[in-house]
Enzyme design. Sequence first.
Site, mmCIF file in Angstrom:
data_model
loop_
_atom_site.group_PDB
_atom_site.id
_atom_site.type_symbol
_atom_site.label_atom_id
_atom_site.label_comp_id
_atom_site.label_asym_id
_atom_site.label_seq_id
_atom_site.Cartn_x
_atom_site.Cartn_y
_atom_site.Cartn_z
ATOM 1 N N CYS A 20 27.866 46.424 13.412
ATOM 2 C CA CYS A 20 27.970 47.205 12.185
ATOM 3 C C CYS A 20 27.810 48.677 12.495
ATOM 4 C CB CYS A 20 26.872 46.784 11.207
ATOM 5 S SG CYS A 20 25.239 47.087 11.915
ATOM 6 N N CYS A 23 24.675 49.880 14.226
ATOM 7 C CA CYS A 23 24.595 49.728 15.685
ATOM 8 C C CYS A 23 25.157 50.951 16.377
ATOM 9 C CB CYS A 23 25.415 48.523 16.150
ATOM 10 S SG CYS A 23 24.955 46.983 15.399
ATOM 11 N N ASP A 466 59.931 36.005 59.030
ATOM 12 C CA ASP A 466 59.589 34.643 58.675
ATOM 13 C C ASP A 466 60.681 34.233 57.689
ATOM 14 O OD1 ASP A 466 58.031 32.312 58.384
ATOM 15 O OD2 ASP A 466 57.339 33.064 56.451
ATOM 16 N N ASP A 664 55.428 36.767 53.954
ATOM 17 C CA ASP A 664 54.942 36.920 52.581
ATOM 18 C C ASP A 664 53.463 37.295 52.547
ATOM 19 O OD1 ASP A 664 53.685 34.589 53.218
ATOM 20 O OD2 ASP A 664 54.816 33.324 51.845
ATOM 21 N N ASP A 668 51.143 33.665 56.654
ATOM 22 C CA ASP A 668 51.421 34.174 57.991
ATOM 23 C C ASP A 668 50.592 35.418 58.308
ATOM 24 O OD1 ASP A 668 52.731 35.714 56.189
ATOM 25 O OD2 ASP A 668 54.732 35.037 56.768
#
Lengths: 788, 132
Positions: A20, A23, A466, A664, A668
């Site tokens: 509220c 606060c 790869d 990737d 690897d």
Amino acid sequence: MDTAATSRDQCTIPVSGMTCAACSARIQRTLERHAGVSGANVNLMTGAATVTYDPTATTPGDLVSAIRATGYGAELPRPEQSAESLVALQDAARAEEIGELKWKLAVSLAAGVLAAVVSAPLMVATEHEQDPLTAFMMPLTVLVRHLAPWAYELSPLVLRLILLGLTVPVVGWAGRQFYTRAWTAFRHHSADMNTLIAVGTGAAFLYSLVATLAGGWLRARGVEPHVYYESVLWIIALVLLGNLLEARAKGRTSGAIRRLIGLRPATARVVRDGGEIEVPLAALRVGDEAVVRPGETIPADGVILDGASWVDESMLTGEPLPVRKEPGHRVVGATLNRNGAFRYRIDRLGADSTLSRIIGLVQQAQGARAPIQRLADRISAVFVPVVLSIAIATFVLWFDLGPEPASLNALVAAVTVLIIACPCAMGLAVPTAVMVSTGRSAELGILIRGGEALERSEGLQTVVFDKTGTITAGRPVVQQVLTREVPSAELLRLAASVEQLSGHPLGEAVLAEAERQGLELDTASELEVRTGRGVLGLVAGHRVAVGNRAFMDEIGVDGSPLSDEADRLAVEGQTPLLVALDGALAGLVTVADPVKVESAEAVARLHGMHIETVLLTGDGSATAAAVGRAVGVGRVVADVLPEGKLAEIRRIQQEGRVVAMVGDGLNDAPALAQADVGIAMGTGTDVAMEAGAITLMRGDPRGVAEAILLARRTMRVIRQNLFWAFVYNVIGIPVAAGALYPAFGLRLTPTMAAAAMAISSVTVVSNSLRLRRLGGRAVAHSERTAHV
Amino acid sequence: MTPLQIAVTLAGVAAIVWVNWYFFLAAQRPVVASGAGTGPQSVRIVVDGGYSPSVVTVEAGRPVRLEFERRESSGCTEEVVVPDFGIRTFLPAHRITPVQFTPTRPGTYEFTCGMGMVRGRLVARAGKGGPA
């Protein structure tokens, strides 16, 4: 000029637990009473506290503790905000520096021009200087005599006093920074460019002062009371000009980081308590649901919940085509939503976010020192004291051996040596090029981990790819369906039905194809999976088996009717899956990981750069050879286990070749680390960014050639810069000292030296800035793979 | 040679010797970073045309926190670079900017300004708990 030390910072702290207005008011009061805080604003709706504070009195950490002490949750501002505010501060500091330099330059130039006019009559009075500048100034002398004949009526003393009056404000204000900085450096037993300027202009100024105030005393000792005010003015003006140009150019070297940081939007529209509200980015939390409308920038990383769109990720990946996004797909903060609207859940913020990681990597790259810089470092560490020593030696040599007036010539030569020496050019040669290049390449979707990666990439001789995910798309796709009696759609439907639960990549390709064709699948029962061979089950009352030839033999199905076909397709690089229906061979489905359309060009480009290519794969030799043929790779190494990749890289290195490994970055990583240059390549923003020395954000293998090309260009610019900086000093300093005087009677004036010095450092930075225009050819005509 | 020339020559030689002594050999006393146990060892370094202290001794294997307090706005020192740790940071004027990293191995690490003109050294010694 140093400004007062009252500085203020601002930070936004996400606050949780506020329910509220009371606060937020309470937290606001607490913050306002906190020492060092000059203003606080706590917003209940956005859940954020914006605090203005004195950074010498408190820290964001203290503020967070203060909020927590009131019973609410608070988190430290995230690092990307501090990066942002740092860049803003840096920009402000630079703008201030540039503004100040402009004023100082204007005043110095005005004083310099006035001094040239006033000096004209003096030059006639003391016609012993026959250097090129004097010759250049002769027409001015004539002009002044014509326009201001009164100047010639004044006594030399009055003229000198006028010059002194012009010089004092320039030395005391515009050029003051050189003297104060030289002095503070001196106190630390160190010396820099300011030392050289300060000693050079200081000596010339003090001598002129003595000549002005005690000319008779000098003359009685056989020294001509010549004044060098004009030189002092022009040196300061030219060095300020150099500083101004350099400050501007340096601001541009970090432009890429600035653009990356600027990609982030200021606010996000999040769903809270059933409604949509705009909150500042700093107040976002993981788990928030945000709404993105067409044309908006996506505020943070997350996963789409509902809605769909095309998203432009080019700012992070260099990929020019928008990417389709549907529920379940990842979206990345700072990318641009094109035409659809969607709601998504934010799952990564701050340092974990893709943009922050990119920015972090680029910043790290720009901070890392290139090995090639070591020589420049070693020289610049000893440069200034050595130049001071040379200047003293120059003075002594001219004094002992030079023509009369020896003391004046000695002074001029020594000052010229001090002024022409330019340590800046050497200091700027490598870092500016590395900064511009790593920043520019980040914009192209190529992240380079600093100078060392650039240097190694330049000398690459072999590139090992790869296969899966780099040369091929990394996702197996159904290529053909051959059938004997059953219609092919039905064969596919039955095969897909048993494959539903197999979880095998080849099975998933069959499933994806069935889904693509819109086939309704049946549930399979009595499912039996034989790992690596096949799967078997009951579908709508039929016994369906899918697997390789060995599997068919095992379950007593005769595979021979289609064996010729199967062998032929295998040679083409496709993997045949035999399908049996109720114990008889019904047909076959072939699956292959399609080669990316860019792969052949990527390999051809590397060959064009005289780089050998190798394809490394765990696949069988038939498939591997087929892919190798399709892309034109130099050599194929098949049947390689993951550990074998590392060994293969080592083997090539032992042949004495400099090797890059492209993979990737996920399975690897050891091979990437073993290679001289590890290149991690992913699809879209889904990359293991920290895995390699180079990361390609775009799944386009042509980026490998592009990155190497970029490295080669950058290294060329670095070499040009270093060459220029060395040669400039190696030639400039001896000429300034008078090395050409005995043979050719040639020497420089301090003003010419100042112009040369200003030009030399600006040249280096400008040369580095050429790298901003690098690359991007592959970006222009990119196409995605056929099967996506 | 005239007596004046001899005097100037001797003065010049003396000046060269002094310049090289002052800039290269004159003592720079190292400062030991504070902070015991396993927490960061921190030291405040004032940036004002140079770094003071310019030589900092730390224990290897524990985090080091260098707090750069920049007391000037000269463009030269606006960035600090610790090349061995891939750090390049902007130092706002009249503020304290902490830089934290961990030298895992004993050795001498440099920190310099953005252009490498202003420099300091971090000497990491083998610590009690750290690797030898």
